[in-house]
Design an enzyme around this catalytic site. Structure first.
Site, PDB file in Angstrom:
ATOM      1  N   ASP A  78       6.439  -4.434   7.309  1.00  0.00           N
ATOM      2  CA  ASP A  78       5.870  -3.113   7.135  1.00  0.00           C
ATOM      3  C   ASP A  78       7.042  -2.175   6.782  1.00  0.00           C
ATOM      4  O   ASP A  78       8.217  -2.555   6.843  1.00  0.00           O
ATOM      5  CB  ASP A  78       5.109  -2.663   8.396  1.00  0.00           C
TER       6      ASP A  78
HETATM    7  C1  GLC Z   1       2.578   1.948   6.309  1.00  0.00           C
HETATM    8  C2  GLC Z   1       1.513   1.154   7.043  1.00  0.00           C
HETATM    9  C3  GLC Z   1       1.052  -0.068   6.305  1.00  0.00           C
HETATM   10  C4  GLC Z   1       1.093   0.187   4.822  1.00  0.00           C
HETATM   11  C5  GLC Z   1       2.542   0.344   4.425  1.00  0.00           C
HETATM   12  C6  GLC Z   1       2.705   0.635   2.937  1.00  0.00           C
HETATM   13  O1  GLC Z   1       3.572   2.358   7.201  1.00  0.00           O
HETATM   14  O2  GLC Z   1       1.831   0.772   8.374  1.00  0.00           O
HETATM   15  O3  GLC Z   1      -0.255  -0.379   6.779  1.00  0.00           O
HETATM   16  O4  GLC Z   1       0.506  -0.899   4.112  1.00  0.00           O
HETATM   17  O5  GLC Z   1       3.200   1.347   5.182  1.00  0.00           O
HETATM   18  O6  GLC Z   1       2.147   1.859   2.620  1.00  0.00           O
END
Ligand code: GLC
Length: 747
Positions: free
Chosen positions: A288
């Site tokens: 993430d």
């Molecule tokens: C965010 C979220 C995740 C998302 C990623 C990209 O922090 O936790 O669910 O897909 O970043 O945007």
């Protein structure tokens, strides 16, 4: 269940065939030859670049990152970009990359297409409330086609985090509290996004997230600590992830949280252990957003270089935004802290995904401006969004059948969301239009009610502001009405990421306004636009009807209007328990019995029991609950036998009659209780459901089948087995179903 329009399915099929043919035009070796030959030519830097993802300057989905993604693309340091959308922009970035890539390795474009790309479907919790797997798969299929038509190759969805805590804002993105329902939804969403052929231009890579147990954050506070037994992890939180592996998901995303002291992004046990080895997952794993860097504040890595080594060794293949792999991995390799084999494995996995999408055949195959224009918000897709929205609504209360409304009634529509076109599409709404394209409830009602003297629209209050200046005007409009419809709820950004709340009442002075409306002694219907279960005890006592509409998406206003005026009979069921008060949280239906279960007011022992002195144990509305404009009666529950053998099957049948005045859809639910186990077992667990349309006055016999495999759990020795003994079966329209029978499992 309504069959989807032939046109819609035909459109999807044609476009798939047409586009799939395009890919075959380019002569290119089979993947198992092409990738090894390519990797043999790649330098270490070029391999590490494939493990690097930076965010473009589109949607903001995390803390500011210091990277200059354009410069890094020019240097050939990037394998993937997120948050760039549209054929033009992604085409330009792809060209910048291809012009600077020695070996012409294309970029992979990722984006959070959670419940629609431009045609926005209900939030995922709302879609799940439909309990309609075909509807959910269709939503993902439409989202995939619009995304692919807009230059997007990869969505960071489905989010499959089970959660039992409505304080956590991200419940809006998931499938609620139940493992069985969540697993079915997860499977359907992957199938919708990926289709049967990733080479098809209607398909995009799906990404199962957030691995794992992110929804169990302590106190419902986002990013907070998670600590649980391996049994609970494997029994409650992991099955939806495994369901997506069974569905052939192409990628996974690790979660921000730690589990029992180890951040998921650095967990060998989770990533290399369970995901890649035990489950045989052969796609790639992205972290993430800056998840690697965050292992330093977690106190699990001494610095970012160490964090990068831990992540790669755990089995992570791509670094989202953190820049750690780019900055440190080559030195870590030289210092022998990671191996070339680890880097090669990660690089191979990423390159294979790009190959499967046809990007090596043609890096611009998703960059067809004519297709983008013809695909985005096409009528069939808007119709699909309307249909799914209509299936997502849950009727929580309807005293004296105040709903459906009649067009000859004078109805005062009031509340801060009555004309809203911004929040109605919810959070994580990708490129959904918030400036007038979405249909507000006011618009939807005005389309249906020709005589405009019959309806009025007044805000009355705001969602959060302490401003009472509009209340009297709204009261005045309500005074002349036969029925009042109050449209209330949360701002869309009050759920989703980084949106935990300790108080889950209706925010602001909305409840105060409801109390003023109540004094008019007219029927009051509360329509809720919200992304989490709210505490509605006062509303349940004082409102005549309550419709949970979640955030119903682009066509939400039409769907709500059609439902309020009876063109659609709501058939949704709650995917999450609604508590009486936040003090009960976490509260969920498949809880353990304890040694001192409280039997309620009739319990002869009122003190020394597992209970509160200031509240019932029971929720306000249980998991699986939802009313209809009609009524259903369950009878004649039968088992094909009183004993189930090791290789046997048990048929469960029940009659369901529509005893009301409307045709309606009912979700018939099957729950099972394992009475005694080598470890304690939940009071009941969902093991089957069927959604069916039953015409008024008709009766249908619904059949389920149980096998010993359905009864397995992690026993005292952590073996996933079914144990012989007594079982109870419950069938009904929610998790409080009383109609029951028994059988014995004989092994
Ligand atoms: C965010 C979220 C995740 C998302 C990623 C990209 O922090 O936790 O669910 O897909 O970043 O945007």
């Amino acid at each position: 269940m309504k069959k989807y329009s032939r046109t819609l399915l035909f459109v999807l099929a044609c476009s798939a065939t047409m586009h799939a043919q395009k890919a075959k035009k380019t002569n290119i070796k089979p993947r198992n030859e092409f990738i090894p030959e390519l990797m043999a030519k790649m330098t270490v830097d070029e391999k590490i670049a494939q493990l690097v993802q930076f965010t473009a300057d589109g949607t903001v989905t995390g803390p500011k990152s210091g990277n200059n993604f354009i410069d890094e693309i020019k240097k050939g340091n990037v394998g993937s970009i997120l948050n760039a959308t549209g054929v033009k922009y992604t085409g330009e970035l792809q060209k910048l990359n291809m012009d600077n890539s020695r070996l012409k390795i294309p970029l992979l474009f990722g984006y959070d297409v959670i419940h629609g790309y431009r045609t926005i479907f209900p939030i995922t919790l709302g879609e799940t409330a439909s309990w309609d797997l075909a509807a959910v798969e269709l939503g993902a299929k439409v989202a995939a086609d619009e995304s692919a038509a807009s230059g997007i190759h990869w969505t960071f969805a489905p989010m499959v985090d089970i959660s039992r805590d409505p304080r956590w804002g991200r419940v809006s993105e998931g499938a609620g509290e139940d493992t069985f329902l969540g697993s079915k939804m997860a499977f359907a969403r992957v199938k919708g996004f990926q289709g049967n052929d990733l080479m098809s231009l209607n398909s995009i890579l799906a990404c199962t997230k957030h691995f794992a147990a992110y929804g169990a954050a302590e106190a419902g506070r986002d990013y907070n600590t998670v600590d649980m037994s391996e049994r609970v992890l494997r029994e409650v939180y992991l099955p939806p992830f495994k369901a997506t592996v069974d569905a052939g998901v192409a990628t996974f995303m690790t979660s921000f949280n730690e589990i029992a002291g180890v951040p998921s992004t650095g967990s060998k046990f989770l990533v290399n252990g369970i995901l890649k080895k035990e489950w045989g997952f052969n796609g790639f794993v992205v972290t993430d957003y800056t998840g690697i860097n965050e292992m330093v504040p977690h106190g699990y890595a001494k610095d970012e270089a160490h964090a990068g080594e831990l992540a790669l060794t755990a089995g992570v293949d791509m670094d989202m935004v953190g820049g750690v792999f780019l900055k440190h991995l080559k030195l870590s390799l030289a210092e022998g802290k990671v191996t070339m084999a680890q880097i090669d494995d990660a690089c191979r996995r990423v390159l294979e995904a790009k190959y499967d999408l046809g990007l090596f055949h043609d890096p611009y195959r998703y960059n067809d401006a004519k297709r983008e224009k013809a695909t985005i918000t096409k009528k069939e897709y808007l119709d699909a969004a309307l249909n799914v929205a209509n299936k997502s609504f849950v009727l929580l209360k309807n005293s004296n059948n105040v709903l459906p409304l009649k067009k000859e009634q004078k109805v005062a529509f009031v509340g801060p969301l009555v004309s809203d076109e911004f929040n109605i599409i919810g959070s994580w709404a990708a490129t959904g239009d918030r400036n007038g394209f979405a249909v507000s409830i006011q618009e939807g009602v005005n389309k249906l009610v020709a005589d405009k003297s019959k309806v009025s629209f007044e805000r009355g209050v705001e969602i959060l502001k302490d401003d009472r200046s509009m209340i009297q005007k709204a009261i005045a409009s309500a005074k002349n009405a036969d029925v009042i419809v109050a449209v209330m709820g949360e701002f869309e950004n009050m759920t989703g990421e980084a949106a935990s709340r300790t108080n889950i009442d209706l925010p602001g002075i909305q409840k105060e306004f409801l109390a003023e409306l109540k004094k008019l002694n007219k029927p009051v219907v509360l329509v809720l636009l919200n992304g989490r279960p709210l505490t509605l005890t006062w509303e349940n006592e004082n409102m005549d009807a309550i419709l949970e509409a979640w955030y119903p998406g682009t066509m939400g206003g039409d769907a709500i209007a059609q439902t309020l005026y009876g063109m659609n009979n709501p058939g949704g069921k709650l995917p999450m328990t609604f508590p009486r008060n936040v003090g009960q949280v976490p509260i969920y239906y498949n809880h353990k019995n304890t040694g001192r279960p409280y039997l309620g007011a009739k319990d002869p022992e009122q003190k020394y029991k597992s209970r509160y002195t200031d509240s019932d144990n029971s929720p306000l509305y249980p998991f699986g609950y939802g009313l209809s404009y009609t009524t259903f009666e369950y009878s004649n529950l039968k088992l094909s036998s009183s004993a189930l053998n090791a290789n046997g099957k048990l048929k469960v049948t029940v009659d369901v009659a529509n005893t009301g005045n409307y045709d309606g859809e009912e979700v018939v639910q099957l729950y099972v209780k394992d009475v005694v186990g080598s470890v304690t077992r939940p009071v009941r667990e969902l093991k089957g459901f069927k959604k069916l349309l039953i015409k008024k006055g008709a009766k249908q016999t619904v059949e389920f089948e149980l096998s010993p495999d359905d009864l397995r759990f992690y026993n005292i020795d952590m073996k996933f087995v079914a144990e012989p003994g007594d079982f109870e079966v419950f069938v009904g329209g929610n998790s409080d179903a009383a109609l029951n029978s028994k059988f014995v499992l004989v092994i």
